[in-house]
Motif scaffolding. Structure first.
Motif, PDB file in Angstrom:
ATOM      1  N   TRP A 294      46.068  34.952  32.381  1.00 14.83           N
ATOM      2  CA  TRP A 294      44.830  34.352  32.883  1.00 14.83           C
ATOM      3  C   TRP A 294      45.135  33.151  33.781  1.00 14.83           C
ATOM      4  O   TRP A 294      44.577  33.014  34.876  1.00 14.83           O
ATOM      5  CB  TRP A 294      43.959  33.933  31.712  1.00 14.83           C
TER       6      TRP A 294
ATOM      7  N   PRO B 100      45.176  38.163  43.593  1.00 14.11           N
ATOM      8  CA  PRO B 100      44.808  38.125  42.175  1.00 14.11           C
ATOM      9  C   PRO B 100      44.534  39.494  41.569  1.00 14.11           C
ATOM     10  O   PRO B 100      44.449  39.631  40.347  1.00 14.11           O
ATOM     11  CB  PRO B 100      43.527  37.296  42.167  1.00 14.11           C
TER      12      PRO B 100
ATOM     13  N   ALA C  25      46.335  34.301  37.071  1.00 17.24           N
ATOM     14  CA  ALA C  25      45.254  34.881  37.876  1.00 17.24           C
ATOM     15  C   ALA C  25      44.419  33.799  38.545  1.00 17.24           C
ATOM     16  O   ALA C  25      44.160  33.858  39.754  1.00 17.24           O
ATOM     17  CB  ALA C  25      44.379  35.776  37.004  1.00 17.24           C
TER      18      ALA C  25
ATOM     19  N   TRP D 299      46.708  40.874  38.920  1.00 17.11           N
ATOM     20  CA  TRP D 299      46.553  40.108  37.684  1.00 17.11           C
ATOM     21  C   TRP D 299      45.288  40.526  36.942  1.00 17.11           C
ATOM     22  O   TRP D 299      45.253  40.504  35.709  1.00 17.11           O
ATOM     23  CB  TRP D 299      46.571  38.613  37.994  1.00 17.11           C
ATOM     24  N   ARG D 300      44.258  40.948  37.683  1.00 18.42           N
ATOM     25  CA  ARG D 300      43.088  41.521  37.009  1.00 18.42           C
ATOM     26  C   ARG D 300      43.478  42.809  36.297  1.00 18.42           C
ATOM     27  O   ARG D 300      43.085  43.043  35.139  1.00 18.42           O
ATOM     28  CB  ARG D 300      41.976  41.776  38.037  1.00 18.42           C
TER      29      ARG D 300
ATOM     30  N   CYS E  45      38.644  39.124  37.601  1.00 15.79           N
ATOM     31  CA  CYS E  45      39.479  38.482  36.577  1.00 15.79           C
ATOM     32  C   CYS E  45      38.618  37.855  35.485  1.00 15.79           C
ATOM     33  O   CYS E  45      38.975  37.899  34.303  1.00 15.79           O
ATOM     34  CB  CYS E  45      40.377  37.431  37.219  1.00 15.79           C
TER      35      CYS E  45
END
Length: 352
Positions: free
Chosen positions: A171, A147, A174, A150-151, A184
């Motif tokens: 979002w 993840p 994530a 994605w953060r 996140c």
């Protein structure tokens, strides 16, 4: 997480003890000022940074490989930030590492974070960040479970002023990978604050719902206190009921009690909680957090108030031990107004 995701435009959809205490006994006071340290690495990161100082990257690569193998995403995220900060001051170290392993997922992540960090302070941030997108995409493709890219993408979207629909897609990607990843969630909270500056109700709604969905020992339990910090330092928007601020603090206190005492890993959560408790004039609870913080001061949140965050922390710590700390602390708890995205999203590179 369905309930939490329902708060997001769809991401941004609205839903629906002040006590004077005597000073702590000397035996229970925090360490002396010369024992305090700022942003201390934990026992796993420290050897990687020491080796990096010698120009070696193998220890950092092995550390990140271990967090990936064990799916230790919270530590991985923390280490990526710190290694990128080191690479910003020693770019030749990172370039040697990248040349040796250009497809290493750890190298790709550090590079993506480093590129975002470099672009963030610039007045042309939005334009510069658009050029960073391929680096984040490469990091995400290196391990589909992770993840952390994605953060970084969520932070990137906020800095480049991406629209709500695009942010919601990021979002959802994530939280599919790690439903309770703290980094996140912080990125999402900052996006809310930046998009609807001063709309603290939406920030609290999101943070409260996320905390309710998360396990009791998840760092997401500290998210409402982060929303409280944003409200208390923002200076705009409608008032938030005192009870909601107290509940956010109580939830973070409960989490802090479950985490190791005097440990660098939860130090930032506790330093932020300390600020909230001081603003709420909960002196006894603030002193309890000081004991749990031990010597581990963190730049955030104190760099919001001073160019010398460690010195600021030490002043607060000293004043909190007085019999009547309220008046003495008042001048240390006001943040100067900063341009940008609000709720702690100030323009400094470390602030995003």
């Amino acid at each position: 997480m369905v309930g939490t995701m329902a708060l997001l435009p769809s991401f941004i959809r609205p839903h629906r003890r002040m006590t004077r205490r005597r000073p702590a006994h000397p035996a229970h006071r925090p360490p002396a000022g010369d024992e305090a340290v700022l942003d201390a690495p934990d026992d796993r990161l420290s050897p990687a940074l020491v080796a990096a100082g010698r120009g070696e990257y193998a220890t950092a690569a092995a550390l990140l490989a271990d967090t990936r193998a064990t799916a230790d995403w919270e530590h991985r995220d923390r280490y990526i930030r710190r290694l990128a900060a080191f690479a910003r001051s020693r770019p030749e170290w990172y370039e040697e590492w990248r040349a040796a392993g250009p497809h290493d997922p750890g190298v790709l992540l550090v590079g993506a974070q480093l590129a975002v960090d470099r672009a963030w302070p610039s007045p042309g941030r939005a334009e510069l960040l658009r050029e960073v997108s391929p680096l984040i995409t490469a990091a995400a493709r290196a391990d589909d479970r992770d993840p952390v890219p994605w953060r970084i993408a969520l932070d990137h979207a906020r800095g480049s002023r991406a629209g709500h629909r695009y942010f919601e897609e990021l979002w959802e990607a994530a939280v599919r990978r790690a439903p309770h990843h703290y980094g996140c969630h912080v990125a999402a909270l900052r996006y809310l604050a930046a998009s609807w500056h001063g709309s603290h109700r939406e920030c609290f709604d999101f943070a409260d719902r996320a905390a309710q969905d998360a396990p009791a020992d998840s760092l997401v339990q500290a998210l409402p206190a982060r929303a409280a910090f944003g409200y208390l330092t923002d200076g705009c928007g409608a008032a938030v009921p005192r009870g909601r601020l107290e509940a956010a603090a109580d939830r973070a206190i409960a989490l802090s009690a479950r985490l190791p005492a005097a440990d660098p890993a939860p130090a930032e959560v506790r330093n932020k909680l300390l600020y909230v408790l001081l603003r709420l004039e909960r002196w006894r609870d603030a002193r309890a957090q000081l004991r749990l913080i031990g010597p581990y001061a963190t730049s955030f949140p104190w760099d919001r108030f001073s160019e010398d965050p460690l010195g600021h922390f030490l002043k607060l710590r000293e004043q909190l031990q007085t019999a009547l700390p309220g008046a003495a602390l008042a001048g240390l708890l006001s943040a100067p107004p900063e341009p940008g995205d609000g709720h702690g999203g100030h323009a400094r590179a470390a602030g995003h």
